[in-house]
Design an enzyme around this catalytic site. Structure first.
Site, PDB file in Angstrom:
ATOM      1  N   LYS A  16       7.586 -30.450  54.465  1.00  0.00           N
ATOM      2  CA  LYS A  16       6.363 -30.885  53.788  1.00  0.00           C
ATOM      3  C   LYS A  16       5.148 -30.422  54.583  1.00  0.00           C
ATOM      4  O   LYS A  16       5.226 -30.298  55.810  1.00  0.00           O
ATOM      5  CB  LYS A  16       6.317 -32.418  53.702  1.00  0.00           C
ATOM      6  CG  LYS A  16       7.326 -33.047  52.756  1.00  0.00           C
ATOM      7  CD  LYS A  16       7.199 -34.574  52.793  1.00  0.00           C
ATOM      8  CE  LYS A  16       8.261 -35.277  51.972  1.00  0.00           C
ATOM      9  NZ  LYS A  16       8.132 -35.104  50.534  1.00  0.00           N
ATOM     10  N   ARG A  20      18.179 -38.257  46.417  1.00  0.00           N
ATOM     11  CA  ARG A  20      19.267 -38.261  45.426  1.00  0.00           C
ATOM     12  C   ARG A  20      20.581 -37.795  46.042  1.00  0.00           C
ATOM     13  O   ARG A  20      21.648 -38.238  45.635  1.00  0.00           O
ATOM     14  CB  ARG A  20      18.855 -37.408  44.214  1.00  0.00           C
ATOM     15  CG  ARG A  20      18.697 -35.963  44.499  1.00  0.00           C
ATOM     16  CD  ARG A  20      17.837 -35.228  43.459  1.00  0.00           C
ATOM     17  NE  ARG A  20      16.413 -35.490  43.639  1.00  0.00           N
ATOM     18  CZ  ARG A  20      15.454 -34.952  42.879  1.00  0.00           C
ATOM     19  NH1 ARG A  20      15.769 -34.143  41.877  1.00  0.00           N
ATOM     20  NH2 ARG A  20      14.192 -35.227  43.096  1.00  0.00           N
TER      21      ARG A  20
HETATM   22  N1  BES Z   1      10.403 -39.248  49.443  1.00  0.00           N
HETATM   23  C1  BES Z   1       9.936 -38.252  48.545  1.00  0.00           C
HETATM   24  C2  BES Z   1       9.234 -38.830  47.323  1.00  0.00           C
HETATM   25  C3  BES Z   1       7.910 -39.491  47.557  1.00  0.00           C
HETATM   26  C4  BES Z   1       6.727 -38.788  47.382  1.00  0.00           C
HETATM   27  C5  BES Z   1       7.836 -40.829  47.855  1.00  0.00           C
HETATM   28  C6  BES Z   1       5.510 -39.413  47.548  1.00  0.00           C
HETATM   29  C7  BES Z   1       6.607 -41.454  48.019  1.00  0.00           C
HETATM   30  C8  BES Z   1       5.458 -40.749  47.861  1.00  0.00           C
HETATM   31  C9  BES Z   1      11.121 -37.424  48.050  1.00  0.00           C
HETATM   32  O1  BES Z   1      12.186 -37.289  48.922  1.00  0.00           O
HETATM   33  C10 BES Z   1      10.612 -36.053  47.775  1.00  0.00           C
HETATM   34  O2  BES Z   1      10.221 -35.396  48.704  1.00  0.00           O
HETATM   35  N2  BES Z   1      10.631 -35.665  46.518  1.00  0.00           N
HETATM   36  C11 BES Z   1      10.165 -34.373  46.115  1.00  0.00           C
HETATM   37  C12 BES Z   1      11.164 -33.814  45.145  1.00  0.00           C
HETATM   38  C13 BES Z   1      10.955 -32.349  44.820  1.00  0.00           C
HETATM   39  C14 BES Z   1      11.254 -31.487  46.021  1.00  0.00           C
HETATM   40  C15 BES Z   1      11.851 -31.982  43.672  1.00  0.00           C
HETATM   41  C16 BES Z   1       8.817 -34.569  45.438  1.00  0.00           C
HETATM   42  O3  BES Z   1       8.614 -35.585  44.767  1.00  0.00           O
HETATM   43  O4  BES Z   1       7.935 -33.711  45.651  1.00  0.00           O
HETATM   44 MN    MN Z   2      11.898 -35.607  50.246  1.00  0.00          MN
END
Ligand code: BES
Ligand code: MN
Ligand code: ZN
Length: 478
Positions: free
Chosen positions: A257, A331
């Site tokens: 990220k 997931r």
């Molecule tokens: N933990 C994050 C989701 C999240 C985002 C929680 C913002 C709280 C606030 C999750 O693991 C994630 O990174 N999801 C990605 C999925 C994508 C790569 C398909 C997302 O939501 O960007």
């Molecule tokens: Mn994530």
């Protein structure tokens, strides 16, 4: 802070009235000397331009009393009481008043108790500079409050605070091992059975999703199973499984990220923290239903040992998935945890996960996404959430065109489904791991699990969102 019912008002009690609009009826009914007081109150109301809007308050110095309004009577909900009660205790903390009595409609004793307790919450343990200024409200009594509701509210708010405290601890304190240790210690303290399994067991059990996500971290993954069994088990009681996403930190892994998005990712264990908190509360409330808590704890880090995009995982239930993006890790861990939970043959599985940013885009940061394979279960949760004030909004699982998007040419499924409908394709991925015949609901709490600004009875940081709704759900399961 303690909340207790009390039978009588004393002369020197600090009195706090929760009134509808600008009504003074509650004061009239409770205060003997109200006649002499009335002109005083009305004068302050006039000076302060008191309109009786929700949360608006006035303070009388002699005698010391506060009046807080709930707003227009037709708009008053259970949650309005929770919200105003939080304002009350926050105000007492600010005014450094250690004890007070709340006078209000006592049918809202539970919500008032929860609001009072949540309103003074502040994660202040690492702040050293303002220590001297800090003040703890000791006890607030509720005049003629319902004993049972106050006890239930206290345990519920306490659970929510427990979850907040755990979520607010950073990744340098809470990792999969320390999370598992805390779960074990805190749950055994209240008489629950707890099993913590290490990375060796996780691999032996074929939980390769949990293992692959966790293996890029210095701290290996843990699997946590918490069990509550009712004592008086005459008839066969229902069995509920609660599952929480337990990413103690989510850096994104190799699909790392960027700074702004990585910030606050200590929140990614919120589902797990809620699960521990709920199990502790259930142990104290002793409902006649069997409850199991399941957590896959892992840290998603980039490393030479980290899992990669293109990797193919064979999960515990035999299904396979291609990794498209290592940041869609929740997931992947939940897949194995949901399979394991399914094998215990529960009647219902409810999972809580900070799963997708897409859910926050869809619903905003104050509402969780609800998905279910059973409409009765969805409706039950939606109805409960109206009382607990934890906003849920149902999203669909029946869009077969969308489901196509998680197909993979080299495996059964892949772990992302593209930009559109991201919360839904994530839920569809989870659904692959729920055994036939089990009712399942998934709460995507990515938005409301954590807040960067204060609102309602939430202070900055972890919120414990979901704890109240699930405790209520469990208590109402027959
Ligand atoms: N933990 C994050 C989701 C999240 C985002 C929680 C913002 C709280 C606030 C999750 O693991 C994630 O990174 N999801 C990605 C999925 C994508 C790569 C398909 C997302 O939501 O960007
Ligand atoms: Mn994530
Ligand atoms: Zn995550």
């Amino acid at each position: 802070m303690l909340v207790n019912p009390v039978k009588n008002l004393k002369e020197d009690d600090v009195k706090i009235f929760l009134v509808e609009g600008t009504s003074l009826k509650l004061l009239e009914d409770t205060l003997k000397d109200f006649k002499s007081l009335k002109p005083k109150v009305e004068k302050v109301m006039e000076i302060e331009k008191f309109k009786g809007k929700k949360g608006e308050s006035i303070k009388l110095i002699d005698p010391l009393l506060y009046i807080f309004s709930l707003g227009e009577s037709e708009k008053i909900t259970e949650d309005a009481y929770r919200e105003v009660a939080a304002k009350v205790s926050a105000r007492l903390k600010k005014d450094k008043i250690g004890k007070a009595v709340v006078i209000a409609d006592t049918k809202y004793s539970k919500a008032i108790t929860e609001g009072l307790m949540l309103g003074v919450y502040d994660f202040d343990k690492y702040r050293t500079k303002d220590k001297e200024d800090r003040f703890d409200v000791e006890a607030i009594n509720i005049l003629n409050g319902n004993q049972k509701d106050i006890k239930l509210g206290s345990i519920t708010a306490d659970a929510q605070i427990f979850s907040r405290n755990l979520v607010n601890e950073p990744g340098c304190v809470i990792n999969p091992i320390t999370l598992a240790n805390i779960a074990k210690e805190e749950c055994e303290k209240v008489g629950l059975e707890v099993h913590v399994y290490d990375e060796k067991w996780i691999q032996e059990q074929g939980m390769n999703g949990l293992w692959m996500v966790g293996k890029g971290s210095e701290t290996p993954p843990r699997f946590i199973h918490i069990i509550y069994k009712p004592k008086k088990n005459k008839k066969k009681s229902k069995k509920i499984a609660i599952v929480g996403k337990g990413l103690t930190f989510d850096s994104g892994g190799l699909n790392i990220k960027t700074g702004d998005y990585m910030r606050t990712m200590k929140l990614d264990k919120s589902g797990a923290c809620n699960t521990i908190a709920i199990m502790r509360a259930i142990a104290k409330l002793e409902p006649d239903v069997e409850v199991h808590g399941f957590i896959g704890a892992a840290e998603n880090m980039p490393d030479g040992k980290a899992y990669r995009p293109d990797d193919i995982i064979v999960f515990r239930n035999g299904k396979t998935a291609e990794i498209d993006n290592t940041d869609a890790e929740g997931r992947v861990t939940l897949a194995d945890v949901l399979s394991y939970a399914s094998e215990q043959n529960p009647d219902v599985i409810i999972d809580m996960a900070t799963l997708t940013g897409a859910c926050v885009v869809a619903l905003g940061e104050f509402t969780a996404g609800l998905f279910a394979n059973d409409q009765t279960l969805a409706d039950t949760l939606l109805n409960i959430s109206k009382i607990t004030g934890e906003r849920l909004w149902q999203l669909p699982l029946d869009d077969e065109n969308l489901r196509e998007k998680i197909k993979s040419p080299v495996a059964d499924i892949k772990n992302t489904g593209g930009r559109y409908g991201g919360a839904i394709t994530a839920a569809m991925f989870l659904q692959e791991f729920i055994a036939d015949g089990i009712k399942w609901a998934h709460l995507d709490i990515a938005g409301p699990a954590f807040t960067e600004k204060e609102y309602k009875y939430y202070s900055k940081g972890g919120t414990g969102f979901g704890v109240r709704t699930l405790i209520d759900y469990i208590l109402n399961t027959k």
